[in-house]
Design a protein around this motif. Structure first.
Motif, short mmCIF file in Angstrom:
data_model
loop_
_atom_site.label_atom_id
_atom_site.label_comp_id
_atom_site.label_asym_id
_atom_site.label_seq_id
_atom_site.Cartn_x
_atom_site.Cartn_y
_atom_site.Cartn_z
N UNK A 1 1.04 -1.26 0.04
CA UNK A 1 -0.33 0.02 -0.03
C UNK A 1 1.08 1.27 -0.01
N UNK A 2 2.26 1.47 0.73
CA UNK A 2 3.20 2.44 0.59
C UNK A 2 3.30 2.95 -0.53
N UNK A 3 4.03 1.33 -1.07
CA UNK A 3 4.71 1.83 -2.83
C UNK A 3 4.54 2.38 -4.02
N UNK A 4 4.97 3.56 -4.48
CA UNK A 4 4.34 4.10 -5.14
C UNK A 4 4.17 3.46 -6.75
N UNK A 5 4.26 2.31 -7.05
CA UNK A 5 4.07 1.53 -7.91
C UNK A 5 2.95 1.46 -8.50
N UNK A 6 2.72 0.47 -9.89
CA UNK A 6 1.47 0.33 -10.43
C UNK A 6 0.80 -0.37 -9.36
N UNK A 7 -0.44 -0.43 -9.14
CA UNK A 7 -1.74 -1.86 -8.48
C UNK A 7 -2.08 -2.18 -9.68
N UNK A 8 -1.41 -3.29 -10.73
CA UNK A 8 -1.75 -3.67 -11.44
C UNK A 8 -2.29 -5.49 -10.88
N UNK A 9 -3.29 -6.07 -12.34
CA UNK A 9 -3.99 -6.92 -12.18
C UNK A 9 -2.79 -8.69 -12.58
N UNK A 10 -1.79 -7.98 -13.27
CA UNK A 10 -1.21 -9.26 -13.37
C UNK A 10 -1.79 -9.92 -14.76
N UNK A 11 -2.79 -9.41 -15.78
CA UNK A 11 -3.17 -9.17 -16.38
C UNK A 11 -1.86 -10.09 -18.04
N UNK B 1 -7.89 9.44 -12.85
CA UNK B 1 -8.59 8.74 -12.22
C UNK B 1 -7.77 7.95 -11.28
N UNK B 2 -6.96 7.14 -11.98
CA UNK B 2 -5.83 5.88 -11.56
C UNK B 2 -4.67 6.63 -10.84
N UNK B 3 -4.19 7.68 -11.81
CA UNK B 3 -3.08 8.62 -10.96
C UNK B 3 -3.46 9.46 -9.60
N UNK B 4 -4.80 9.93 -9.59
CA UNK B 4 -4.92 10.64 -8.60
C UNK B 4 -5.10 9.40 -6.71
N UNK B 5 -5.23 8.33 -7.31
CA UNK B 5 -5.91 7.83 -6.35
C UNK B 5 -4.36 6.63 -5.83
N UNK B 6 -3.31 7.42 -6.40
CA UNK B 6 -1.67 6.68 -6.10
C UNK B 6 -1.94 5.33 -6.24
N UNK B 7 -2.17 5.49 -8.05
CA UNK B 7 -2.45 3.87 -9.11
C UNK B 7 -2.54 2.95 -8.91
N UNK B 8 -4.08 3.24 -8.64
CA UNK B 8 -5.44 2.35 -8.04
C UNK B 8 -5.98 1.71 -9.23
N UNK B 9 -6.65 1.03 -9.20
CA UNK B 9 -7.89 0.89 -10.67
C UNK B 9 -9.14 0.81 -9.87
N UNK B 10 -9.45 0.72 -8.55
CA UNK B 10 -11.00 0.75 -8.39
C UNK B 10 -11.14 1.58 -8.43
N UNK B 11 -11.09 3.35 -7.99
CA UNK B 11 -11.74 4.05 -8.15
C UNK B 11 -12.67 4.86 -9.40
N UNK B 12 -11.60 4.61 -10.81
CA UNK B 12 -12.35 4.74 -11.91
C UNK B 12 -13.43 3.43 -11.90
N UNK B 13 -13.33 2.53 -11.97
CA UNK B 13 -14.10 1.45 -11.79
C UNK B 13 -15.57 1.85 -11.41
N UNK B 14 -15.41 1.81 -9.99
CA UNK B 14 -16.54 2.89 -9.21
C UNK B 14 -17.64 4.03 -10.21
N UNK B 15 -16.65 4.42 -10.58
CA UNK B 15 -17.41 5.13 -11.26
C UNK B 15 -18.24 4.93 -12.32
#
Length: 482
Positions: free
Chosen positions: A43-53, A179-193
């Motif tokens: 959670x503290x890492x600035x790296x991408x939070x991907x899905x590994x697809x 949204x991905x960048x603003x959420x700290x490189x996380x996917x779910x915020x944009x998908x909630x929108x």
């Protein structure tokens, strides 16, 4: 009510049901690089939070959506003709809502590391459930609009319907990277929108049903009076029973309908298999910034949103639908060849050329939706319009299933530049096959006693009414003879 200003209010509400669908359908496209990035549970890492697809699995997100729709819109169209559209449009938007909810939850299921398969499978399930509603919803809205709008207004109304969808898709493409960048490189915020957009679409579906019910009540008295005047035949049923919809009716659809449908398969196969991966293409082949890609990849949708209603008005006025269909395939081929010709770059120096190619792509889409979809009602009997849209959508999804699978197979190979040149060449071939069917349609419509697709909407409606009257007279004479 369907002949008053209320029809435009209805059009806005009906078209808005597609906003959630198109926003969420394109959720993965601007985030391809991120969805295929490794899973990161720190959670503290600035790296991408991907899905590994893998890239094949990424494209599979579109194929699992399209695969059930090879069959479902077919029955969806007949279902709409049989029992009406109201229950259908509410049910289909409910499937969108449920599917997107599962899709969002999948982004929380990839941790701890090593358990990402659960999230990946859940993401596929969410897309499949989403697909149960998506294509059927387009059939329902097209059928609704075909009932509320006639003559010279039909192509324009269908253009507005498609325009609303394209606006949603373009907003998604521009918004998701931010949204991905603003959420700290996380996917779910944009998908909630996206989930919120499906809730909005479901609400507008309810409003659409209310307006259509009011219109039905306003016309009920006139319809009852007309039905009472119909003579009875020997079985005690009215001759209007000839209007009953049967599955076997599809075998009576003429060659123009099937040429349109085959063209549709290959056009959409090339178009969407390109749009699904264009963000990754721009980043890998041309070194264009991630957030810039999100804006640039929406160009075809911006043009489609603005241009589709305008092109629809032109088609209503001048006709020439087969020419617009051919032109769209030709312009798409030119756009793809431009990208193939550009050399690889990591500095983003070809941004203008890439944008030019996407502008051509948007023009191709405008020409296509204004030429193809308004042609379908002129190739079948009025009672079969819903079924015809359903069959075309069902067969179209063969292309929408195979296109991403081909793209995923090509892109999964470790080649410098992501193997995008080969993929674009395949898409040129697909568009070329579509062009072949378009040219065939054009020359067929030039034949003696034809020309309904080349005529403007007023003339085309007159020709169709005359043809149906002749067919009905022939059927009545055959029945009397027996």
């Amino acid at each position: 009510m369907r002949k008053t200003f209320w029809r435009w209010i209805f059009l806005v509400c009906c078209s808005s049901t597609l906003i959630g669908y198109d926003f969420c359908y394109d959720n993965p496209a601007p985030l391809m690089a991120q969805l295929t990035a490794p899973v990161n549970c720190n959670e503290t890492s600035p790296e991408d939070h991907g899905m590994g697809l893998t890239k094949f699995q990424f494209n599979l997100l579109y194929s699992v959506y399209s695969f059930p729709n090879i069959v479902l819109p077919l029955f969806g169209g007949f279902l709409l003709d049989k029992i009406g559209k109201k229950i259908g449009i509410v049910t289909f938007t409910a499937f969108l809502l449920l599917g997107q909810f599962i899709f969002v939850l999948s982004t929380y299921m990839v941790c701890p590391e090593g358990k990402e398969k659960v999230g990946q499978i859940m993401m596929m399930i969410g897309r499949a459930v989403f697909g149960l509603g998506g294509e059927n919803l387009t059939v329902a809205t097209s059928s609704f609009i075909g009932q509320w709008f006639k003559g010279g207004e039909l192509a324009c109304a269908l253009g507005v319907d498609i325009s609303a969808a394209r606006i949603a898709a373009s907003v998604n493409d521009a918004l998701q990277p931010k949204l991905y960048t603003d959420s700290g490189n996380k996917l779910h915020l944009g998908f909630w929108v996206g989930f919120g957009c499906t809730v909005y679409g479901f609400t507008l579906a309810l409003v659409t049903v209310v307006l259509d019910t009011l219109a039905d009540k306003a016309e009920k008295k006139e319809k009852d009076e007309a039905d009472a005047k119909l003579p009875l035949n020997d079985t005690g049923k009215t001759k209007d029973e000839s209007e009953e919809v049967r599955l076997s009716d599809m075998f009576s659809f003429g060659l123009p309908y099937w040429l349109i449908t085959l063209n549709c398969v290959f056009f959409y196969m090339a178009y969407f298999s390109f749009m699904n991966v264009v963000s990754d293409l721009m980043q890998i082949r041309f070194g264009i910034d991630f957030e810039v890609c999100g804006f640039i990849m929406g160009i075809p949708y911006y043009i489609g949103a603005i241009g589709s209603p305008l092109t629809g008005i032109v088609v209503d006025r001048i006709g020439r639908r087969p020419i617009f269909i051919c032109l769209s395939n030709y312009v798409m081929i030119v756009a793809l060849l431009l990208l193939i010709a550009l050399p690889q770059s990591k500095k983003g120096v070809y941004l203008v050329y890439v944008a030019g190619s996407l502008i051509l792509y948007g023009c191709a889409y405008c020409f296509y939706v204004s030429g193809l979809w308004p042609s379908i009602p002129f190739t079948v009997q009025k009672k079969n319009i819903g079924s015809a849209f359903g069959i075309t959508t069902a067969i179209q999804n063969i292309g929408l299933t195979l296109g991403p699978l081909i793209a995923g197979t090509v892109l999964n190979k470790d080649v410098v530049g992501g193997n995008y040149r080969l993929l674009n060449l395949i898409q040129v071939i697909e568009a070329g096959i579509g062009l072949f069917f378009g040219i065939w349609l054009y020359f067929y419509d030039l034949g003696p006693g034809r020309g309904i697709l080349a005529a403007n909407s007023v003339k085309a409606n007159e020709l169709q009414a005359q043809l149906e009257a002749d067919n009905k007279k022939a059927a009545d004479n055959h029945q009397d003879y027996q």
